[in-house]
Design a protein around this motif. Sequence first.
Motif, mmCIF file in Angstrom:
data_model
loop_
_atom_site.group_PDB
_atom_site.id
_atom_site.type_symbol
_atom_site.label_atom_id
_atom_site.label_comp_id
_atom_site.label_asym_id
_atom_site.label_seq_id
_atom_site.Cartn_x
_atom_site.Cartn_y
_atom_site.Cartn_z
ATOM 1 N N UNK A 264 -6.728 -10.617 14.000
ATOM 2 C CA UNK A 264 -8.142 -10.232 14.035
ATOM 3 C C UNK A 264 -8.377 -8.773 13.740
ATOM 4 N N UNK A 265 -7.454 -7.917 14.199
ATOM 5 C CA UNK A 265 -7.694 -6.493 13.949
ATOM 6 C C UNK A 265 -7.498 -6.179 12.457
ATOM 7 N N UNK A 266 -6.616 -6.921 11.799
ATOM 8 C CA UNK A 266 -6.488 -6.750 10.338
ATOM 9 C C UNK A 266 -7.763 -7.222 9.628
ATOM 10 N N UNK A 267 -8.331 -8.315 10.132
ATOM 11 C CA UNK A 267 -9.602 -8.790 9.549
ATOM 12 C C UNK A 267 -10.670 -7.709 9.693
ATOM 13 N N UNK A 268 -10.672 -7.034 10.840
ATOM 14 C CA UNK A 268 -11.666 -5.967 11.050
ATOM 15 C C UNK A 268 -11.471 -4.837 10.036
ATOM 16 N N UNK A 295 -13.283 -19.191 7.967
ATOM 17 C CA UNK A 295 -14.575 -19.220 8.669
ATOM 18 C C UNK A 295 -14.725 -17.990 9.554
ATOM 19 N N UNK A 296 -13.634 -17.599 10.178
ATOM 20 C CA UNK A 296 -13.660 -16.382 11.012
ATOM 21 C C UNK A 296 -13.928 -15.156 10.148
ATOM 22 N N UNK A 297 -13.284 -15.107 8.977
ATOM 23 C CA UNK A 297 -13.490 -13.960 8.073
ATOM 24 C C UNK A 297 -14.943 -13.882 7.615
ATOM 25 N N UNK A 298 -15.517 -15.024 7.279
ATOM 26 C CA UNK A 298 -16.914 -15.038 6.824
ATOM 27 C C UNK A 298 -17.833 -14.587 7.955
ATOM 28 N N UNK A 303 -16.200 -10.566 2.418
ATOM 29 C CA UNK A 303 -16.527 -11.254 1.171
ATOM 30 C C UNK A 303 -15.307 -12.087 0.771
ATOM 31 N N UNK A 304 -15.371 -13.399 1.015
ATOM 32 C CA UNK A 304 -14.247 -14.283 0.687
ATOM 33 C C UNK A 304 -14.608 -15.137 -0.527
ATOM 34 N N UNK A 325 -10.179 -28.902 3.837
ATOM 35 C CA UNK A 325 -9.130 -28.218 4.607
ATOM 36 C C UNK A 325 -9.686 -27.591 5.884
ATOM 37 N N UNK A 326 -10.834 -26.913 5.770
ATOM 38 C CA UNK A 326 -11.334 -26.189 6.953
ATOM 39 C C UNK A 326 -12.001 -27.114 7.963
#
Length: 439
Positions: A264-268, A295-298, A303-304, A325-326
Amino acid sequence: MATRFENGIVVTLGKHNRVIWNGAVVSDGESIVAVGEAADLKKRFPEADTVDCAGKIILPGFICTHHHFYSTMARGMAIPGEPASNFVEILERLWWKVDKAIDGEDITLSAQIPLIECIRNGTTTIIDHHASPSMREGSLDLIENAVREAGLRASLCYEVSDRNQPGGGTKENERFIKKVGRGDGQIAAMMGLHASFTLSDQTIETCVGIAEDAGVGCHIHVAEDAADRKDSLAKYGVPTVERLHKLNVTGEKSIFVHCVHVDESEMDTIAATKTAVVHNPESNMNNAVGVTKVLKMLEKGILVGLGSDGMSSDMLAQMRCAYLLHRLDNHDPRVAFMEAPQMLLGNNADIVERQFGIRVGELAEGRPADMAILDYQPPTPLNADNFLGHLIFGLVDATVDTTVCRGQILMQNKQILSMDEERIAARSRELAPQMWKRL
Ligand SMILES: [Zn+2]
């Protein structure tokens, strides 16, 4: 000369999606000059050439934000030895042998084949990642020529990696970036990097310097497999995204491909630096590397976009794969209905805008005339509110009849007009077995 693509169902997409039955799109040169009711546009543009789209649906051309043209000639090839049991073995036993065996004419052919497939699937803009360590110099020019001949748009880069020689590919990438400059809307350039685990700090620093000077972004595979994360933690004491962030690889123009094994911190960090992520669901499933937490990234505002990673050039198939898949991964049949189409239809257009400086993915006056025209007779009412249902369950299986890019008709009545498909496929069948022998 203007052309009226008329009598079809026009789906404009963009921020204010409109569905126009008996609609038309008029192109002039490389741009769209009008979108509306077919009868109205016939009056306004009586002199225009016409393409009858009755029984068809007119959509903006599709976009693939991560492709590997060069992987084509491996199709059907027997892989010697034991089957690869993990991702690194897949690279070592397959892809790092294939890219080394590609030479001379193979480079052109292995671009032409997927370009034909892009036209067949209505994919008009592609962001590619190329590797051919036995013939680096000039390889991107050969691909550029193939893209221009096909009539499509592509952002090209060479995959820099230390795996064959320190900084291998840097020169070719730098040369091409300087040649392309800001691009002409048809061809753009990025700095290609393989992945953290095959790149030293020094190589990355050199490449980032070149990219910054030219004002382009980096296109890199990130944490595709757990091995990339493990390598970064062991060698540098931080996970992959943090390592790359320290080296200034992050940023609005950069593309981080996959991001399967990020916390999660990398996503941030990705969100804060506005770095784009490209999700490749079919490829991830094929390599059994895991599921990107899209979904978490969005949710975090990342921007995915959606790519194929060389698996195919059919972007509707990638979209439905992401949708399925999701749902499965989240054990929740309420999710991904909006998100999977959003990645393909909206986010990919945003990523292209960052790279090319043009806005594709929308049928509107002044926008580029890029279109995918598919055979589709809706069996139920179709309007802007239920379009996604038709997209996921109907259009995904519809056949593309006509493909238009930059106002040029590249395929009509399912006949490729810009390239000699038969000759190219025959020549590729001839050369592929020779390439396989060099493995
Ligand atoms: Zn890739």
